[in-house]
Design an enzyme around this catalytic site. Structure first.
Site, PDB file in Angstrom:
ATOM      1  N   SER A 198      11.412 -44.734  35.382  1.00 11.96           N
ATOM      2  CA  SER A 198      10.942 -45.450  36.577  1.00 11.96           C
ATOM      3  C   SER A 198      11.916 -45.291  37.733  1.00 11.96           C
ATOM      4  O   SER A 198      13.134 -45.205  37.529  1.00 11.96           O
ATOM      5  CB  SER A 198      10.812 -46.931  36.226  1.00 11.96           C
ATOM      6  OG  SER A 198      10.757 -47.713  37.386  1.00 11.96           O
ATOM      7  N   TYR A 218      13.827 -54.789  33.334  1.00 11.62           N
ATOM      8  CA  TYR A 218      12.871 -53.685  33.188  1.00 11.62           C
ATOM      9  C   TYR A 218      13.566 -52.352  33.486  1.00 11.62           C
ATOM     10  O   TYR A 218      13.500 -51.399  32.711  1.00 11.62           O
ATOM     11  CB  TYR A 218      11.677 -53.894  34.134  1.00 11.62           C
ATOM     12  CG  TYR A 218      10.822 -52.660  34.284  1.00 11.62           C
ATOM     13  CD1 TYR A 218      10.082 -52.170  33.214  1.00 11.62           C
ATOM     14  CD2 TYR A 218      10.761 -51.971  35.495  1.00 11.62           C
ATOM     15  CE1 TYR A 218       9.305 -51.019  33.348  1.00 11.62           C
ATOM     16  CE2 TYR A 218       9.987 -50.832  35.642  1.00 11.62           C
ATOM     17  CZ  TYR A 218       9.263 -50.358  34.567  1.00 11.62           C
ATOM     18  OH  TYR A 218       8.506 -49.225  34.694  1.00 11.62           O
TER      19      TYR A 218
HETATM   20  P1  NAD Z   1       0.098 -49.947  31.918  1.00 11.89           P
HETATM   21  O1  NAD Z   1       0.609 -51.307  31.570  1.00 11.89           O
HETATM   22  O2  NAD Z   1      -1.198 -49.854  32.594  1.00 11.89           O
HETATM   23  O3  NAD Z   1       0.070 -49.038  30.621  1.00 11.89           O
HETATM   24  C1  NAD Z   1       0.935 -49.240  29.529  1.00 11.89           C
HETATM   25  C2  NAD Z   1       0.092 -49.350  28.262  1.00 11.89           C
HETATM   26  O4  NAD Z   1       0.974 -49.483  27.170  1.00 11.89           O
HETATM   27  C3  NAD Z   1      -0.825 -50.589  28.261  1.00 11.89           C
HETATM   28  O5  NAD Z   1      -2.157 -50.219  28.049  1.00 11.89           O
HETATM   29  C4  NAD Z   1      -0.288 -51.441  27.114  1.00 11.89           C
HETATM   30  O6  NAD Z   1      -1.327 -52.110  26.419  1.00 11.89           O
HETATM   31  C5  NAD Z   1       0.436 -50.410  26.269  1.00 11.89           C
HETATM   32  N1  NAD Z   1       1.537 -51.013  25.498  1.00 11.89           N
HETATM   33  C6  NAD Z   1       2.505 -51.831  25.955  1.00 11.89           C
HETATM   34  N2  NAD Z   1       3.306 -52.192  24.945  1.00 11.89           N
HETATM   35  C7  NAD Z   1       2.839 -51.566  23.826  1.00 11.89           C
HETATM   36  C8  NAD Z   1       3.232 -51.554  22.487  1.00 11.89           C
HETATM   37  N3  NAD Z   1       4.280 -52.273  22.056  1.00 11.89           N
HETATM   38  N4  NAD Z   1       2.542 -50.778  21.604  1.00 11.89           N
HETATM   39  C9  NAD Z   1       1.478 -50.053  22.023  1.00 11.89           C
HETATM   40  N5  NAD Z   1       1.021 -50.055  23.290  1.00 11.89           N
HETATM   41  C10 NAD Z   1       1.709 -50.803  24.188  1.00 11.89           C
HETATM   42  O7  NAD Z   1       1.240 -49.263  32.796  1.00 11.89           O
HETATM   43  P2  NAD Z   1       1.228 -47.893  33.629  1.00 11.89           P
HETATM   44  O8  NAD Z   1       1.330 -48.259  35.058  1.00 11.89           O
HETATM   45  O9  NAD Z   1       0.161 -47.005  33.156  1.00 11.89           O
HETATM   46  O10 NAD Z   1       2.628 -47.304  33.196  1.00 11.89           O
HETATM   47  C11 NAD Z   1       2.782 -46.263  32.232  1.00 11.89           C
HETATM   48  C12 NAD Z   1       4.266 -45.990  32.078  1.00 11.89           C
HETATM   49  O11 NAD Z   1       4.817 -45.597  33.326  1.00 11.89           O
HETATM   50  C13 NAD Z   1       5.084 -47.197  31.623  1.00 11.89           C
HETATM   51  O12 NAD Z   1       6.101 -46.739  30.765  1.00 11.89           O
HETATM   52  C14 NAD Z   1       5.671 -47.715  32.915  1.00 11.89           C
HETATM   53  O13 NAD Z   1       6.873 -48.435  32.687  1.00 11.89           O
HETATM   54  C15 NAD Z   1       5.901 -46.433  33.664  1.00 11.89           C
HETATM   55  N6  NAD Z   1       5.935 -46.586  35.137  1.00 11.89           N
HETATM   56  C16 NAD Z   1       4.808 -46.937  35.821  1.00 11.89           C
HETATM   57  C17 NAD Z   1       4.867 -47.064  37.203  1.00 11.89           C
HETATM   58  C18 NAD Z   1       3.664 -47.444  38.038  1.00 11.89           C
HETATM   59  O14 NAD Z   1       3.810 -47.589  39.255  1.00 11.89           O
HETATM   60  N7  NAD Z   1       2.478 -47.615  37.465  1.00 11.89           N
HETATM   61  C19 NAD Z   1       6.069 -46.824  37.888  1.00 11.89           C
HETATM   62  C20 NAD Z   1       7.194 -46.472  37.142  1.00 11.89           C
HETATM   63  C21 NAD Z   1       7.111 -46.324  35.781  1.00 11.89           C
END
Ligand code: NAD
Length: 327
Positions: free
Chosen positions: A127, A152
């Site tokens: 991130s 985080y």
């Molecule tokens: P999101 O929350 O929509 O997707 C994450 C998914 O992981 C969810 O569907 C959740 O149910 C699943 N999950 C969480 N804990 C779990 C567990 N213990 N076992 C199995 N499944 C689990 O988030 P996103 O925005 O799609 O983010 C995806 C990745 O990208 C994450 O690692 C997030 O930290 C990273 N990220 C996202 C952003 C953003 O702006 N969206 C920015 C930086 C980093």
């Protein structure tokens, strides 16, 4: 290629799965479909993926080591793309153990299962938050990231160094992607633009922190998934361990972002100016030259076009289909 995507019911995992399925890859999606935000939206994303012949899905919690080991032992994955995590900067102040569980223990389980099954390649989500609170220009991967502002961010930094040790010790190619404020259709209801949209449509004031003095490098989700796809196509030529920024490199002042959102929605926002929130940062901007050079990453969608797409989807999903709760 048979690819494991963790977090496949999530925002980015859904879009990436769809892109790779359309391309013909075999995707095995895993997600616990937890209730951090609406499980309805996660289920609805999965409903779009399930009809693909080349898609399989298992409801697995990555914190459960036995289940993760069994999943890896009964499949031969060529590549692991690990996106499942507890996201959100602000929630890490309220529920720190959820971050320790999914982002540290869960990450460890994925790393170790990858090693045990001798899978050669792992791509994982980091991130932009690892950069902490800095305002000295675009963030380059070579910047110091020892001062995260939130737990985080600290867990994402921990993932990067854990992955480094596995690359060094066991020769697994590990590539970490620092995503910058990803937005778009099927987005995350906990993110500000989503909440803004909901409130603007209801005629309610939107909370704008730090009196609106914030700048963010918002990145449209299709640019992110196209970037991951280009990375996969070029992965054999890349270093054994590498961290890349995936952002838009076009930072936007939050008040300009709100103007674009008003245009996209077709309504004016009422604004409730509030102080800076703990754990938040005032500025983000990705230096994307490394991803550009190494695998041709080239974001294309500007903020107005991206928000138009988001607004169109939001109205269709929530208003025409009358889906009740958004978080
Ligand atoms: P999101 O929350 O929509 O997707 C994450 C998914 O992981 C969810 O569907 C959740 O149910 C699943 N999950 C969480 N804990 C779990 C567990 N213990 N076992 C199995 N499944 C689990 O988030 P996103 O925005 O799609 O983010 C995806 C990745 O990208 C994450 O690692 C997030 O930290 C990273 N990220 C996202 C952003 C953003 O702006 N969206 C920015 C930086 C980093």
């Amino acid at each position: 290629m048979k690819i494991l995507i963790t977090g496949a019911a999530g925002f980015i995992g859904f879009h990436l799965s769809k892109l790779l399925l359309d391309k013909g890859d075999e995707i095995f999606g895993v997600d616990s479909v937890n209730g951090y935000y609406s499980t309805q939206i996660k289920q609805d994303r999965l409903e779009i993926l399930k009809p693909y012949q080349n898609f399989s899905f298992a409801g697995v919690n990555i914190c459960n080591r036995t289940d993760v080991e069994a999943l890896f032992a009964s499949n031969s994955f060529d590549l692991v793309i690990h996106l499942a995590a507890q996201p959100g900067v602000r929630y890490s102040l309220d529920a720190p153990h959820k971050y320790a569980e999914s982002n540290l223990i869960g990450f460890m389980n994925i790393l170790e299962a990858t090693r045990q099954q001798q899978i050669k390649k792992l791509i994982f989500a980091s991130s932009s938050s690892v950069y902490g609170n800095r305002t000295d220009g675009a963030f380059s991967e070579s910047c110091n990231t020892d001062h995260p502002e939130s737990l985080y961010a600290a867990t994402k930094k921990a993932n990067e160094v854990m992955a480094y040790s596995y690359a060094q010790q066991f020769g697994i190619q590990t590539i970490g992607l620092r995503f910058f404020s990803v937005y778009g259709p099927w987005g995350r209801p906990d993110m500000a633009y989503f909440n803004f949209t909901k409130k603007i449509l209801k005629g309610e004031p939107i909370p704008v922190f730090n009196q609106g003095e914030m700048v963010r490098d918002f990145t449209y989700v299709d640019d992110i998934t196209a970037g991951v796809n280009q990375l996969i196509e070029n992965i054999d030529h890349l270093d054994n361990y590498k961290i890349y920024n995936l952002g838009n490199h076009q930072p936007v002042k939050i008040m300009d972002f709100i103007k674009s959102l008003e245009t996209a929605i077709g309504r004016k926002a009422k604004i409730d100016y509030l102080p800076m929130q703990a754990g938040d940062v005032v500025f983000t901007c990705a230096d994307i030259s490394a991803a550009q050079k190494d695998f041709g990453y080239s974001p294309r969608i500007g903020i107005q076009e991206g928000l138009n797409q988001f607004s169109r989807w939001y109205k269709h999903y929530f208003l025409e289909y009358n889906v009740k709760s958004s978080n």
